[in-house]
Design a protein around this motif. Structure first.
Motif, mmCIF file in Angstrom:
data_model
loop_
_atom_site.group_PDB
_atom_site.id
_atom_site.type_symbol
_atom_site.label_atom_id
_atom_site.label_comp_id
_atom_site.label_asym_id
_atom_site.label_seq_id
_atom_site.Cartn_x
_atom_site.Cartn_y
_atom_site.Cartn_z
ATOM 1 N N LEU A 44 25.233 -4.309 -12.175
ATOM 2 C CA LEU A 44 23.838 -4.599 -12.533
ATOM 3 C C LEU A 44 23.751 -4.989 -14.007
ATOM 4 C CD1 LEU A 44 20.819 -4.604 -11.769
ATOM 5 C CD2 LEU A 44 20.755 -2.182 -12.403
ATOM 6 N N ASN A 45 24.401 -4.204 -14.877
ATOM 7 C CA ASN A 45 24.446 -4.534 -16.301
ATOM 8 C C ASN A 45 25.045 -5.919 -16.516
ATOM 9 O OD1 ASN A 45 23.217 -2.344 -17.429
ATOM 10 N ND2 ASN A 45 25.048 -1.439 -18.287
ATOM 11 N N SER A 46 26.147 -6.174 -15.795
ATOM 12 C CA SER A 46 26.872 -7.434 -15.973
ATOM 13 C C SER A 46 26.003 -8.630 -15.618
ATOM 14 C CB SER A 46 28.139 -7.422 -15.107
ATOM 15 O OG SER A 46 28.845 -8.635 -15.224
ATOM 16 N N ILE A 47 25.188 -8.501 -14.563
ATOM 17 C CA ILE A 47 24.337 -9.617 -14.142
ATOM 18 C C ILE A 47 23.352 -9.978 -15.243
ATOM 19 C CG2 ILE A 47 22.448 -10.239 -12.570
ATOM 20 C CD1 ILE A 47 23.992 -8.761 -10.379
ATOM 21 N N PHE A 48 22.671 -8.957 -15.794
ATOM 22 C CA PHE A 48 21.694 -9.231 -16.851
ATOM 23 C C PHE A 48 22.381 -9.662 -18.145
ATOM 24 C CE2 PHE A 48 18.781 -6.480 -14.298
ATOM 25 C CZ PHE A 48 17.771 -7.416 -14.164
ATOM 26 N N TRP A 49 23.508 -9.021 -18.476
ATOM 27 C CA TRP A 49 24.178 -9.319 -19.740
ATOM 28 C C TRP A 49 24.758 -10.729 -19.745
ATOM 29 C CZ3 TRP A 49 24.577 -8.307 -24.642
ATOM 30 C CH2 TRP A 49 25.670 -8.806 -25.359
ATOM 31 N N ARG A 50 25.489 -11.069 -18.687
ATOM 32 C CA ARG A 50 26.141 -12.369 -18.656
ATOM 33 C C ARG A 50 25.130 -13.505 -18.507
ATOM 34 N NH1 ARG A 50 31.248 -11.971 -14.669
ATOM 35 N NH2 ARG A 50 31.198 -14.232 -15.074
ATOM 36 N N THR A 51 24.014 -13.207 -17.860
ATOM 37 C CA THR A 51 22.968 -14.215 -17.730
ATOM 38 C C THR A 51 22.357 -14.548 -19.087
ATOM 39 O OG1 THR A 51 22.440 -13.490 -15.491
ATOM 40 C CG2 THR A 51 20.762 -14.762 -16.638
ATOM 41 N N GLY A 52 22.187 -13.526 -19.935
ATOM 42 C CA GLY A 52 21.485 -13.752 -21.200
ATOM 43 C C GLY A 52 22.290 -13.465 -22.448
ATOM 44 N N ARG A 53 23.648 -13.496 -22.332
ATOM 45 C CA ARG A 53 24.446 -13.067 -23.490
ATOM 46 C C ARG A 53 24.235 -13.947 -24.714
ATOM 47 N NH1 ARG A 53 28.335 -15.261 -20.078
ATOM 48 N NH2 ARG A 53 29.606 -16.919 -20.949
ATOM 49 N N GLN A 54 24.050 -15.251 -24.548
ATOM 50 C CA GLN A 54 23.807 -16.101 -25.718
ATOM 51 C C GLN A 54 22.473 -15.764 -26.369
ATOM 52 O OE1 GLN A 54 24.562 -20.280 -25.651
ATOM 53 N NE2 GLN A 54 26.202 -20.131 -24.143
ATOM 54 N N GLU A 55 21.488 -15.434 -25.530
ATOM 55 C CA GLU A 55 20.176 -15.059 -26.062
ATOM 56 C C GLU A 55 20.266 -13.727 -26.793
ATOM 57 O OE1 GLU A 55 19.846 -18.310 -23.828
ATOM 58 O OE2 GLU A 55 20.629 -16.461 -22.987
ATOM 59 N N PHE A 56 21.085 -12.812 -26.281
ATOM 60 C CA PHE A 56 21.241 -11.521 -26.953
ATOM 61 C C PHE A 56 21.914 -11.693 -28.317
ATOM 62 C CE2 PHE A 56 21.370 -9.782 -22.448
ATOM 63 C CZ PHE A 56 20.047 -9.398 -22.489
ATOM 64 N N LYS A 57 22.884 -12.600 -28.393
ATOM 65 C CA LYS A 57 23.526 -12.877 -29.682
ATOM 66 C C LYS A 57 22.508 -13.466 -30.659
ATOM 67 C CE LYS A 57 28.166 -13.628 -27.814
ATOM 68 N NZ LYS A 57 29.245 -14.629 -27.541
ATOM 69 N N PHE A 58 21.704 -14.395 -30.169
ATOM 70 C CA PHE A 58 20.662 -14.970 -31.015
ATOM 71 C C PHE A 58 19.693 -13.899 -31.491
ATOM 72 C CE2 PHE A 58 16.178 -16.137 -31.046
ATOM 73 C CZ PHE A 58 16.146 -17.016 -32.113
ATOM 74 N N PHE A 59 19.410 -12.936 -30.622
ATOM 75 C CA PHE A 59 18.484 -11.857 -30.947
ATOM 76 C C PHE A 59 18.908 -11.160 -32.234
ATOM 77 C CE2 PHE A 59 16.225 -7.834 -29.534
ATOM 78 C CZ PHE A 59 14.967 -8.419 -29.532
ATOM 79 N N GLY A 60 20.202 -10.838 -32.345
ATOM 80 C CA GLY A 60 20.716 -10.190 -33.558
ATOM 81 C C GLY A 60 20.697 -11.124 -34.752
ATOM 82 N N THR A 61 21.109 -12.380 -34.551
ATOM 83 C CA THR A 61 21.129 -13.351 -35.652
ATOM 84 C C THR A 61 19.728 -13.606 -36.199
ATOM 85 O OG1 THR A 61 23.061 -14.418 -34.645
ATOM 86 C CG2 THR A 61 21.851 -15.669 -36.312
ATOM 87 N N ALA A 62 18.777 -13.750 -35.265
ATOM 88 C CA ALA A 62 17.394 -13.981 -35.689
ATOM 89 C C ALA A 62 16.874 -12.802 -36.496
ATOM 90 C CB ALA A 62 16.505 -14.208 -34.457
ATOM 91 N N GLY A 63 17.228 -11.594 -36.072
ATOM 92 C CA GLY A 63 16.819 -10.400 -36.810
ATOM 93 C C GLY A 63 17.339 -10.419 -38.232
ATOM 94 N N PHE A 64 18.563 -10.915 -38.408
ATOM 95 C CA PHE A 64 19.154 -10.984 -39.747
ATOM 96 C C PHE A 64 18.341 -11.911 -40.650
ATOM 97 C CE2 PHE A 64 21.912 -12.924 -42.904
ATOM 98 C CZ PHE A 64 22.573 -11.829 -43.436
ATOM 99 N N TYR A 65 18.030 -13.116 -40.168
ATOM 100 C CA TYR A 65 17.332 -14.085 -41.022
ATOM 101 C C TYR A 65 15.868 -13.720 -41.226
ATOM 102 C CZ TYR A 65 21.469 -16.986 -40.936
ATOM 103 O OH TYR A 65 22.753 -17.456 -41.109
ATOM 104 N N PHE A 66 15.231 -13.164 -40.197
ATOM 105 C CA PHE A 66 13.865 -12.680 -40.386
ATOM 106 C C PHE A 66 13.854 -11.580 -41.438
ATOM 107 C CE2 PHE A 66 12.795 -13.906 -35.766
ATOM 108 C CZ PHE A 66 12.419 -15.178 -36.168
ATOM 109 N N GLY A 67 14.822 -10.690 -41.342
ATOM 110 C CA GLY A 67 14.911 -9.595 -42.305
ATOM 111 C C GLY A 67 15.171 -10.095 -43.708
ATOM 112 N N LEU A 68 16.019 -11.114 -43.823
ATOM 113 C CA LEU A 68 16.330 -11.680 -45.141
ATOM 114 C C LEU A 68 15.076 -12.276 -45.776
ATOM 115 C CD1 LEU A 68 18.649 -12.328 -47.154
ATOM 116 C CD2 LEU A 68 18.851 -14.547 -46.005
ATOM 117 N N ALA A 69 14.302 -13.029 -44.997
ATOM 118 C CA ALA A 69 13.087 -13.652 -45.523
ATOM 119 C C ALA A 69 12.075 -12.593 -45.973
ATOM 120 C CB ALA A 69 12.466 -14.550 -44.457
ATOM 121 N N LEU A 70 11.886 -11.575 -45.134
ATOM 122 C CA LEU A 70 10.950 -10.510 -45.501
ATOM 123 C C LEU A 70 11.484 -9.696 -46.674
ATOM 124 C CD1 LEU A 70 9.811 -9.305 -41.969
ATOM 125 C CD2 LEU A 70 8.393 -10.395 -43.695
#
Length: 415
Positions: free
Chosen positions: A181-207
């Motif tokens: 079950l984890n694998s289905i959700f993770w592999r389906t959205g793994r690129q989005e999850f990576k972006f999630f962390g990257t976006a947090g970094f740049y949003f945090g940097l700007a703020l």
């Protein structure tokens, strides 16, 4: 007079020259907060698989495995309502080809069953029969196998929803195997999850830059934890919006933009279809679901009825004589015994047809084609439930972590 005239610019300049490394650490720390809170949030979605801590409140279990049944239900709703029809894929099977695939193991099983039954009701009788009679019996059974299989499969095909519950099979498999079950959700959205962390970094940097400028002028202890909380809170929300909004491509400042997950629909369709077909809707699992699912008793009734009918047909004109020789009650028992024995052999026998079934059903290509044809709203439903379910917890954790780091920054800046 402007408030800027009251600012001690010389003092601020001296402070900046003396503590410039400390000031530069503020946007860096804010960027790290933005990144770490996203990584922690993603991990909290999927891990740990089992509850760790003291139940019911002191501890944690990943949101997906904790609500495995509900999450599996969400995943399977799209699967069963929009992507695949059991009757459609089952109709692709040729009964005669299935009979040919299972003929050899079934004949071996039938030979053993007939001999066992004959020995039980007429000890020594089978051994004393001439070999040509045994061969005639086996040849008759062999000749009738395709017809029997054809009758059984046609009835199953016509009443597939009465003998097989695809949704129950999928949900039971996913609840039992939370890693899948984890694998289905993770592999389906793994690129989005990576972006999630990257976006947090740049949003945090700007703020963090805004935080640094604010601290330069005011140096109020509440500023740093307040900004930390805001970074953790808003960066989660903004990242989620970028994943799923806008639903459809739009032109913004001359550029075409769309939610990142939705923009990858064709790519995700390929991987999701392959994952579901190879690990969840395999012929083996479908077989297990049909033979041992909640509606399997109805299937057994269908098969038993046809097997008993076949026994009567095999007996043919000799049926009255056979019934007279062993007794009507024993004749009924013989039919039941043969039916039970065949049902017991069925799972192992039918497995020999799984290779053909995989090619004939073509579940992988069916899923991929239909996934690509989903609307943006339907496609969003595949992954968004993971974020929507207890989304406030993830945002709250991000805000709390940001606040705590802000308090730590206050301690560093004032000491």
């Amino acid at each position: 007079m402007s408030w800027l005239a009251w600012i001690d610019w010389q003092g601020i300049g001296a402070d900046l020259r003396q503590h410039w490394m400390v000031y530069l650490s503020l946007p860096v720390a804010s960027a790290i907060i933005g990144y770490v809170t996203k990584v922690v949030a993603i991990q909290m979605m999927f891990h740990p698989i089992e509850f760790i801590g003291i139940r019911p409140w002191l501890g944690w279990q990943g949101i997906v495995p904790r609500k495995a049944e509900k999450m599996a239900g969400m995943a399977v709703t799209t699967l069963t309502s929009r992507l695949i029809s059991v009757s459609e894929v089952f109709n692709r099977l040729d009964p005669l080809r299935v009979a040919a695939e299972i003929e050899k193991p079934l004949m071996v099983a039938m030979d053993r069953i007939v001999q066992d039954v004959a020995e039980r009701y007429g000890p020594g009788l089978w051994l004393t029969l001439p070999e040509f009679i045994k061969q005639r019996i086996n040849q008759r059974v062999k000749a009738d196998v395709p017809q029997i299989v054809d009758r059984i499969m046609k009835e199953i095909r016509d009443n597939i929803d009465d003998v097989f519950d695809l949704k129950a099979m999928v949900v039971n498999n996913l609840v039992r195997d939370k890693h899948l079950l984890n694998s289905i959700f993770w592999r389906t959205g793994r690129q989005e999850f990576k972006f999630f962390g990257t976006a947090g970094f740049y949003f945090g940097l700007a703020l963090g830059v805004v935080q640094m400028v604010t601290w330069v002028f005011f140096k109020e202890p509440w500023i740093l934890p307040a900004f930390g909380l805001i970074v953790g809170l808003t960066s989660d929300w903004l990242a989620l919006q970028l994943l799923f909004r806008p639903l459809r491509p739009r032109r913004v400042f001359g550029l075409q933009v769309q939610g990142l997950f939705l923009a990858r629909q064709k790519e995700v369709a390929e991987e999701y279809g392959a994952l579901i077909a190879d690990q969840l809707l395999t012929p083996q699992k479908l077989l297990e679901g049909i033979l041992s699912g909640p509606l399997s008793d109805r299937l057994m009734e269908v098969i038993q009825r046809h097997v008993k009918q076949a026994v009567d047909e095999q007996a043919g004109m000799a049926k009255p004589i056979v019934a007279m020789a062993v007794g009507s009650r024993k004749y009924v028992e013989i039919k039941q015994l043969i039916a039970d024995a065949i049902l017991k052999e069925l799972p192992q026998t039918v497995r020999h047809a799984t290779g053909y079934a995989e090619d004939a059903m073509d579940i992988r290509n069916t899923l991929i084609t239909k996934l690509k044809a989903l609307s943006s709203e339907e496609f969003e439903d595949m992954l968004r439930p993971v974020f929507k379910e207890d989304e406030w917890i993830l945002i709250a954790v991000g805000a709390a972590l940001g606040f705590l780091v802000g308090e730590l920054q206050v301690f560093v800046m004032l000491h």
